[in-house]
Design a protein around this motif. Structure first.
Motif, PDB file in Angstrom:
ATOM      1  N   ARG A   8       0.822  -1.200   0.000  1.00 43.66           N
ATOM      2  CA  ARG A   8       0.000   0.000   0.000  1.00 43.66           C
ATOM      3  C   ARG A   8       0.864   1.262   0.000  1.00 43.66           C
ATOM      4  O   ARG A   8       2.033   1.237   0.372  1.00 43.66           O
ATOM      5  CB  ARG A   8      -0.943  -0.006   1.204  1.00 43.66           C
ATOM      6  CG  ARG A   8      -1.976  -1.134   1.158  1.00 43.66           C
ATOM      7  CD  ARG A   8      -2.849  -1.058  -0.073  1.00 43.66           C
ATOM      8  NE  ARG A   8      -3.672  -2.250  -0.245  1.00 43.66           N
ATOM      9  CZ  ARG A   8      -4.414  -2.494  -1.324  1.00 43.66           C
ATOM     10  NH1 ARG A   8      -4.415  -1.624  -2.329  1.00 43.66           N
ATOM     11  NH2 ARG A   8      -5.126  -3.592  -1.423  1.00 43.66           N
ATOM     12  N   LEU A   9       0.247   2.399  -0.394  1.00 45.87           N
ATOM     13  CA  LEU A   9       1.017   3.631  -0.559  1.00 45.87           C
ATOM     14  C   LEU A   9       1.747   4.045   0.711  1.00 45.87           C
ATOM     15  O   LEU A   9       2.907   4.440   0.658  1.00 45.87           O
ATOM     16  CB  LEU A   9       0.089   4.781  -0.986  1.00 45.87           C
ATOM     17  CG  LEU A   9      -0.382   4.859  -2.431  1.00 45.87           C
ATOM     18  CD1 LEU A   9      -1.024   6.218  -2.679  1.00 45.87           C
ATOM     19  CD2 LEU A   9       0.732   4.621  -3.417  1.00 45.87           C
ATOM     20  N   VAL A 102       6.878   7.734  -5.935  1.00 49.29           N
ATOM     21  CA  VAL A 102       6.489   8.766  -6.902  1.00 49.29           C
ATOM     22  C   VAL A 102       7.426   8.749  -8.104  1.00 49.29           C
ATOM     23  O   VAL A 102       6.993   8.818  -9.265  1.00 49.29           O
ATOM     24  CB  VAL A 102       6.500  10.154  -6.227  1.00 49.29           C
ATOM     25  CG1 VAL A 102       6.225  11.254  -7.255  1.00 49.29           C
ATOM     26  CG2 VAL A 102       5.468  10.201  -5.099  1.00 49.29           C
ATOM     27  N   ILE A 103       8.716   8.632  -7.848  1.00 50.37           N
ATOM     28  CA  ILE A 103       9.694   8.607  -8.945  1.00 50.37           C
ATOM     29  C   ILE A 103       9.489   7.377  -9.815  1.00 50.37           C
ATOM     30  O   ILE A 103       9.543   7.457 -11.055  1.00 50.37           O
ATOM     31  CB  ILE A 103      11.130   8.661  -8.390  1.00 50.37           C
ATOM     32  CG1 ILE A 103      11.379  10.021  -7.723  1.00 50.37           C
ATOM     33  CG2 ILE A 103      12.156   8.428  -9.496  1.00 50.37           C
ATOM     34  CD1 ILE A 103      12.681  10.099  -6.947  1.00 50.37           C
ATOM     35  N   ASP A 104       9.246   6.218  -9.200  1.00 54.89           N
ATOM     36  CA  ASP A 104       8.965   5.011  -9.982  1.00 54.89           C
ATOM     37  C   ASP A 104       7.800   5.237 -10.936  1.00 54.89           C
ATOM     38  O   ASP A 104       7.857   4.856 -12.111  1.00 54.89           O
ATOM     39  CB  ASP A 104       8.606   3.846  -9.052  1.00 54.89           C
ATOM     40  CG  ASP A 104       9.811   3.231  -8.361  1.00 54.89           C
ATOM     41  OD1 ASP A 104      10.957   3.580  -8.719  1.00 54.89           O
ATOM     42  OD2 ASP A 104       9.596   2.399  -7.458  1.00 54.89           O
ATOM     43  N   ILE A 133      12.353  14.624  -2.626  1.00 51.53           N
ATOM     44  CA  ILE A 133      12.422  14.243  -4.042  1.00 51.53           C
ATOM     45  C   ILE A 133      13.828  14.493  -4.583  1.00 51.53           C
ATOM     46  O   ILE A 133      14.391  13.655  -5.312  1.00 51.53           O
ATOM     47  CB  ILE A 133      11.379  15.024  -4.867  1.00 51.53           C
ATOM     48  CG1 ILE A 133       9.950  14.580  -4.510  1.00 51.53           C
ATOM     49  CG2 ILE A 133      11.623  14.837  -6.367  1.00 51.53           C
ATOM     50  CD1 ILE A 133       9.578  13.184  -4.941  1.00 51.53           C
ATOM     51  N   GLY A 134      14.413  15.615  -4.241  1.00 53.51           N
ATOM     52  CA  GLY A 134      15.769  15.910  -4.707  1.00 53.51           C
ATOM     53  C   GLY A 134      16.776  14.891  -4.221  1.00 53.51           C
ATOM     54  O   GLY A 134      17.625  14.413  -4.995  1.00 53.51           O
ATOM     55  N   LEU A 201       0.589   8.761  -9.854  1.00 57.13           N
ATOM     56  CA  LEU A 201       1.823   8.121 -10.296  1.00 57.13           C
ATOM     57  C   LEU A 201       2.290   7.062  -9.304  1.00 57.13           C
ATOM     58  O   LEU A 201       2.790   6.003  -9.699  1.00 57.13           O
ATOM     59  CB  LEU A 201       2.912   9.170 -10.514  1.00 57.13           C
ATOM     60  CG  LEU A 201       2.678  10.104 -11.706  1.00 57.13           C
ATOM     61  CD1 LEU A 201       3.651  11.270 -11.683  1.00 57.13           C
ATOM     62  CD2 LEU A 201       2.791   9.338 -13.027  1.00 57.13           C
ATOM     63  N   ALA A 202       2.130   7.323  -8.016  1.00 55.95           N
ATOM     64  CA  ALA A 202       2.527   6.335  -7.015  1.00 55.95           C
ATOM     65  C   ALA A 202       1.691   5.070  -7.152  1.00 55.95           C
ATOM     66  O   ALA A 202       2.216   3.946  -7.056  1.00 55.95           O
ATOM     67  CB  ALA A 202       2.387   6.928  -5.617  1.00 55.95           C
TER      68      ALA A 202
END
Length: 414
Positions: A8-9, A102-104, A133-134, A201-202
């Motif tokens: 799950r998220l 999120v990046i995936d 994120i960075g 996106l996630a």
């Protein structure tokens, strides 16, 4: 609610700590590049029934397919984490604590539509999210080095609208654009652009790993899956929860230890959403399809529980003042109409209403709807109209007597 299953998220490390590191993310979920479904990812996303979580609820698979079917040329993915909605905390929470998920999702979207640039568009006030994120991008391999960047969105309600996001990335002007073509045809740097909310996106990243049947295994009614919601009210601070779609408002309130007898109304979907009387919606399932049939909005997943001791007129006046201040100032209905509604509602809330104020609010709400250059005035008057329905007697009390029946006292003008 939904159990803390590993896929799950919000599963994983506690949300009160730092962002999940890449090695921990891989240990928990595996590498998204190992999925054998990637060639058919868009079909998988479409079959899952995943809806966009930025507020509009458009099917994600259809959105990706439209970009993938372009005739030729490069494309861009914009990861939309502006989250200018004051009542929502879900996107910043997800970015700050689960950045690799999120990046995936962004990488899968880029591969699915054939994009070669990814822009992470993050509200400048969400400092933890932008930092996470960075740092997460710095942990990844170099396959996308030089093709990802972070752009900070200004503090603005309208900055998260898709054309406003693209406009900001291109020109630093974070206001919606009204002329065609759509951003899916000409967006960032004039290239076809997919603008997708971070939660969407996630979920795509998890569907890419576990498949559409996994996603559809949750959901009680028409709409499959789970969703993030922000719950506020008589609690210490707004809380982000992952719920199974179809979970009732009463169940969410119970989890937050909020009782129905202490709740007069609920705001659903945020400042673009609707007020509803608590007694009417306590058993309402939070399912986008069911809510649409009830003329309510799931929106960006906001459940605001208004206590009995808070005046609904005053709460609405605060929201309308904010919406008037956040006008893109590109058309009369938004610039002048919302300001007039906001000013009149403030006078009603403060006990200094003019004789015509209540009638003017009702008239202006009817006249403003559908006439704006963007959807900002539509969302604002939708909320205003619902407030007049739910708190109608209180609006009349304020207008006629200058007193608030919630406090039992005469209102002191601000």
């Amino acid at each position: 609610m939904i159990s803390n299953q590993p896929e799950r998220l919000l599963a994983g490390p506690p949300l009160d700590g730092r962002a999940e590191r890449f090695d921990a993310h891989l240990a928990r979920l595996g590498d998204h590049r190992q999925s054998n479904r990637r060639a058919d990812l868009i079909e998988e996303i479409d079959a899952s029934g995943l809806l966009g979580r930025g507020g509009a609820g458009f099917p994600v698979g259809r959105k990706w397919q439209a970009l993938a079917e372009r005739e030729r040329g490069q494309a861009v993915v914009v990861v939309n984490g502006a989250e200018g909605e004051p009542a929502s905390f879900k996107d910043r929470t997800l970015m700050a604590h689960r950045p690799h998920l999120v990046i995936d999702g962004a990488l899968l979207a880029a591969e699915a539509i054939g994009a070669d640039q990814i822009v992470f568009y993050i509200g400048q006030e969400h400092e933890l999210a932008a930092r996470a994120i960075g740092e997460a991008l710095a942990e990844r391999t170099t396959e996308w080095a030089g093709r990802t960047r972070i752009v900070l969105a200004p503090i603005s309600y309208v900055a998260g609208e898709s054309s406003a996001a693209v406009n900001c990335i291109n020109t630093r002007d974070a206001r919606p654009t009204t002329s065609p073509p759509r951003v899916s045809r000409s967006g960032v740097d004039g290239l076809p652009t997919l603008v997708q909310n971070v939660e969407s996106l996630a979920y795509a990243a998890l569907i890419g790993r576990f498949g559409e049947r996994w996603y559809r295994s949750a959901g009680r009614l028409d709409t499959p899956g789970t969703a993030l919601v922000t719950v506020s009210g008589e609690i210490e601070a707004p809380a982000v929860r992952e719920i199974e779609l179809g979970t009732t408002i009463g169940e969410i309130a119970s989890d937050a230890k909020v009782r129905q007898e202490r709740t007069q109304a609920v705001i659903l979907g945020g400042y673009f959403g609707t007020w509803a009387a608590a007694r009417d919606v306590w058993d309402l399932p939070l399912d986008p399809a069911a809510m649409t049939r009830a003329d309510l909005a799931f929106g960006c997943g906001i459940v605001g529980l208004l206590p009995l001791n808070v005046c609904g007129v005053a709460a609405t006046a605060g929201i309308m003042a904010f919406m008037a201040d956040e006008s893109a100032a590109q058309c009369g209905p938004c610039l002048h109409g919302l300001r007039a509604i906001g000013d009149a509602t403030a006078r009603l809330a403060n006990g200094i209403a003019r004789d015509e104020d209540l009638a003017n609010v009702e008239r202006l709400a009817r006249q403003t709807a559908g006439r704006g250059a963007c959807h900002h005035p539509d969302g604002a008057v939708q909320l205003m109209t619902s407030a007049l329905n739910v708190f109608g007697d209180e609006f009349v009390e304020h207008a006629r007597t200058g007193r608030c029946s919630i406090t039992g006292a005469r209102i002191e003008a601000a």
